[in-house]
Design a protein around this motif. Structure first.
Motif, PDB file in Angstrom:
ATOM      1  N   LEU B  19       0.832  -1.194   0.000  1.00 47.27           N
ATOM      2  CA  LEU B  19       0.000   0.000   0.000  1.00 47.27           C
ATOM      3  C   LEU B  19       0.873   1.251   0.000  1.00 47.27           C
ATOM      4  N   THR B  20       0.339   2.306  -0.599  1.00 44.94           N
ATOM      5  CA  THR B  20       0.975   3.617  -0.591  1.00 44.94           C
ATOM      6  C   THR B  20      -0.081   4.677  -0.328  1.00 44.94           C
ATOM      7  N   VAL B  21       0.189   5.551   0.612  1.00 44.85           N
ATOM      8  CA  VAL B  21      -0.659   6.711   0.864  1.00 44.85           C
ATOM      9  C   VAL B  21       0.198   7.941   0.594  1.00 44.85           C
ATOM     10  N   LYS B  22      -0.280   8.785  -0.318  1.00 40.08           N
ATOM     11  CA  LYS B  22       0.560   9.874  -0.821  1.00 40.08           C
ATOM     12  C   LYS B  22       0.423  11.148  -0.007  1.00 40.08           C
ATOM     13  N   CYS B  23       1.543  11.892   0.044  1.00 39.58           N
ATOM     14  CA  CYS B  23       1.573  13.171   0.746  1.00 39.58           C
ATOM     15  C   CYS B  23       2.597  14.074   0.076  1.00 39.58           C
ATOM     16  N   THR B  24       2.203  15.288  -0.219  1.00 38.40           N
ATOM     17  CA  THR B  24       3.149  16.307  -0.664  1.00 38.40           C
ATOM     18  C   THR B  24       3.009  17.516   0.242  1.00 38.40           C
ATOM     19  N   TYR B  25       4.066  18.316   0.312  1.00 39.28           N
ATOM     20  CA  TYR B  25       4.061  19.407   1.267  1.00 39.28           C
ATOM     21  C   TYR B  25       4.662  20.665   0.663  1.00 39.28           C
ATOM     22  N   SER B  26       4.358  21.773   1.305  1.00 40.24           N
ATOM     23  CA  SER B  26       4.980  23.051   0.964  1.00 40.24           C
ATOM     24  C   SER B  26       5.299  23.746   2.274  1.00 40.24           C
ATOM     25  N   VAL B  27       6.587  24.032   2.470  1.00 39.68           N
ATOM     26  CA  VAL B  27       7.000  24.643   3.739  1.00 39.68           C
ATOM     27  C   VAL B  27       8.258  25.455   3.507  1.00 39.68           C
ATOM     28  N   SER B  28       8.420  26.501   4.276  1.00 36.63           N
ATOM     29  CA  SER B  28       9.638  27.289   4.195  1.00 36.63           C
ATOM     30  C   SER B  28      10.709  26.628   5.045  1.00 36.63           C
ATOM     31  N   GLY B  29      11.918  26.582   4.500  1.00 46.37           N
ATOM     32  CA  GLY B  29      13.009  25.977   5.230  1.00 46.37           C
ATOM     33  C   GLY B  29      12.929  24.459   5.228  1.00 46.37           C
ATOM     34  N   ASN B  30      13.659  23.848   6.128  1.00 50.84           N
ATOM     35  CA  ASN B  30      13.661  22.392   6.216  1.00 50.84           C
ATOM     36  C   ASN B  30      12.369  21.890   6.849  1.00 50.84           C
ATOM     37  N   PRO B  31      11.784  20.859   6.240  1.00 49.57           N
ATOM     38  CA  PRO B  31      10.515  20.353   6.779  1.00 49.57           C
ATOM     39  C   PRO B  31      10.727  19.333   7.888  1.00 49.57           C
ATOM     40  N   TYR B  32       9.812  19.321   8.817  1.00 44.36           N
ATOM     41  CA  TYR B  32       9.708  18.262   9.810  1.00 44.36           C
ATOM     42  C   TYR B  32       8.388  17.550   9.496  1.00 44.36           C
ATOM     43  N   LEU B  33       8.447  16.295   9.080  1.00 43.42           N
ATOM     44  CA  LEU B  33       7.300  15.582   8.522  1.00 43.42           C
ATOM     45  C   LEU B  33       6.871  14.432   9.416  1.00 43.42           C
ATOM     46  N   PHE B  34       5.557  14.230   9.494  1.00 48.29           N
ATOM     47  CA  PHE B  34       4.980  13.223  10.382  1.00 48.29           C
ATOM     48  C   PHE B  34       3.834  12.498   9.685  1.00 48.29           C
ATOM     49  N   TRP B  35       3.618  11.251  10.089  1.00 50.78           N
ATOM     50  CA  TRP B  35       2.411  10.513   9.735  1.00 50.78           C
ATOM     51  C   TRP B  35       1.715  10.070  11.021  1.00 50.78           C
ATOM     52  N   TYR B  36       0.374  10.224  11.008  1.00 50.58           N
ATOM     53  CA  TYR B  36      -0.464   9.804  12.122  1.00 50.58           C
ATOM     54  C   TYR B  36      -1.592   8.936  11.582  1.00 50.58           C
ATOM     55  N   VAL B  37      -2.126   8.074  12.459  1.00 48.01           N
ATOM     56  CA  VAL B  37      -3.264   7.239  12.107  1.00 48.01           C
ATOM     57  C   VAL B  37      -4.377   7.479  13.119  1.00 48.01           C
ATOM     58  N   GLN B  38      -5.607   7.451  12.615  1.00 46.23           N
ATOM     59  CA  GLN B  38      -6.772   7.630  13.488  1.00 46.23           C
ATOM     60  C   GLN B  38      -7.756   6.495  13.255  1.00 46.23           C
ATOM     61  N   TYR B  39      -8.056   5.774  14.323  1.00 39.88           N
ATOM     62  CA  TYR B  39      -9.098   4.746  14.287  1.00 39.88           C
ATOM     63  C   TYR B  39     -10.411   5.393  14.717  1.00 39.88           C
ATOM     64  N   PRO B  40     -11.547   4.804  14.342  1.00 38.56           N
ATOM     65  CA  PRO B  40     -12.851   5.426  14.623  1.00 38.56           C
ATOM     66  C   PRO B  40     -13.017   5.823  16.082  1.00 38.56           C
ATOM     67  N   ASN B  41     -13.491   7.058  16.269  1.00 39.48           N
ATOM     68  CA  ASN B  41     -13.793   7.593  17.603  1.00 39.48           C
ATOM     69  C   ASN B  41     -12.583   7.606  18.533  1.00 39.48           C
ATOM     70  N   ARG B  42     -11.403   7.746  17.961  1.00 36.09           N
ATOM     71  CA  ARG B  42     -10.179   7.808  18.748  1.00 36.09           C
ATOM     72  C   ARG B  42      -9.382   9.038  18.382  1.00 36.09           C
ATOM     73  N   GLY B  43      -8.413   9.353  19.202  1.00 39.89           N
ATOM     74  CA  GLY B  43      -7.466  10.410  18.860  1.00 39.89           C
ATOM     75  C   GLY B  43      -6.442   9.899  17.863  1.00 39.89           C
ATOM     76  N   LEU B  44      -5.545  10.788  17.463  1.00 39.89           N
ATOM     77  CA  LEU B  44      -4.519  10.411  16.496  1.00 39.89           C
ATOM     78  C   LEU B  44      -3.353   9.728  17.198  1.00 39.89           C
ATOM     79  N   GLN B  45      -2.772   8.750  16.497  1.00 43.93           N
ATOM     80  CA  GLN B  45      -1.599   8.059  17.023  1.00 43.93           C
ATOM     81  C   GLN B  45      -0.431   8.268  16.073  1.00 43.93           C
ATOM     82  N   PHE B  46       0.726   8.508  16.622  1.00 42.58           N
ATOM     83  CA  PHE B  46       1.935   8.745  15.856  1.00 42.58           C
ATOM     84  C   PHE B  46       2.418   7.456  15.192  1.00 42.58           C
TER      85      PHE B  46
END
Lengths: 112, 113
Positions: B19-46
């Protein structure tokens, strides 16, 4: 450690009412943030803080106030609730900007 | 202005397939990038992060992501999908001051048996 604790989990308000969403963390994190999650909109940053006594606006700050008097707590105040503020609200904290954020379980707010 | 784009609202994949989930970004300077997952009715997990160093980052639950500076992308990948991977995935980026964390709109991943 409890992590990030949000209260209440659910709330129904009438238009014009005020309330405070509570957020507390026990990890001694400097950074804390509030987000709202709406379908198809992802998470949008409301306000954030990089330390006690320091707060700043995010992408959608209108209608919300925050304060950070202690490292542990970061309450979000709705002064006069509007139906457009119906959303799920998440509080998050991180040690600093280059570390991962920890999220609370969310508060589901409905304004009628 | 800083922004994150997740071009696919939904990704469907069969169990066992990559599987692949795509992400592109636009940011000034060096980016700090993260992925999180959310299951139903829950908060986000790193899941994982890229701060500096090796472009291929490994994270939780067998996920990995590749940082591509020239394409300003940070795609999430997994060699063999599980039904339990079905969830909402968010890409996020911090700006150069590392103060604000911006999220994409999220991608709903469905893995069918």
């Amino acid at each position: 450690n409890a992590g990030v604790t949000q209260t209440p989990k659910f709330q129904v308000l009438k238009t014009g009412q005020s309330m405070t969403l509570q957020c507390a963390q026990d990890m001694n994190h400097e950074y804390m943030s509030w987000y709202r999650q709406d379908p198809g909109m992802g998470l949008r940053l409301i306000h954030y803080s990089v330390g006690a006594g320091i707060t700043d606006q995010g992408e959608v700050p209108n209608g919300y106030n925050v304060s950070r008097s202690t490292t542990e707590d970061f309450p979000l105040r709705l002064l006069s609730a509007a139906p457009s503020q119906t959303s799920v609200y998440f509080c998050a904290s991180s040690y600093r900007g280059t570390t991962e954020a920890f999220f609370g379980q969310g508060t589901r707010l409905t304004v009628v | 202005a800083q922004s994150v784009a997740q071009p696919e609202d939904q990704v469907n994949v069969a169990e066992g397939n990559p599987l692949t989930v795509k992400c592109t970004y636009s940011v000034s300077g060096n980016p700090y990038l993260f992925w999180y997952v959310q299951y139903p009715n829950r908060g986000l997990q790193f899941l994982l992060k890229y701060i500096t160093g090796d472009n291929l980052v490994k994270g939780s639950y067998g996920f990995e992501a590749e940082f591509n500076k020239s394409q300003t992308s940070f795609h999430l990948k997994k060699p063999s999908a599980l039904v339990s991977d079905s969830a909402l995935y968010f890409c996020a980026v911090r700006d150069s001051s590392a103060r604000r964390l911006y999220f994409g709109r999220g991608t709903q991943l469905t893995v069918w048996p």
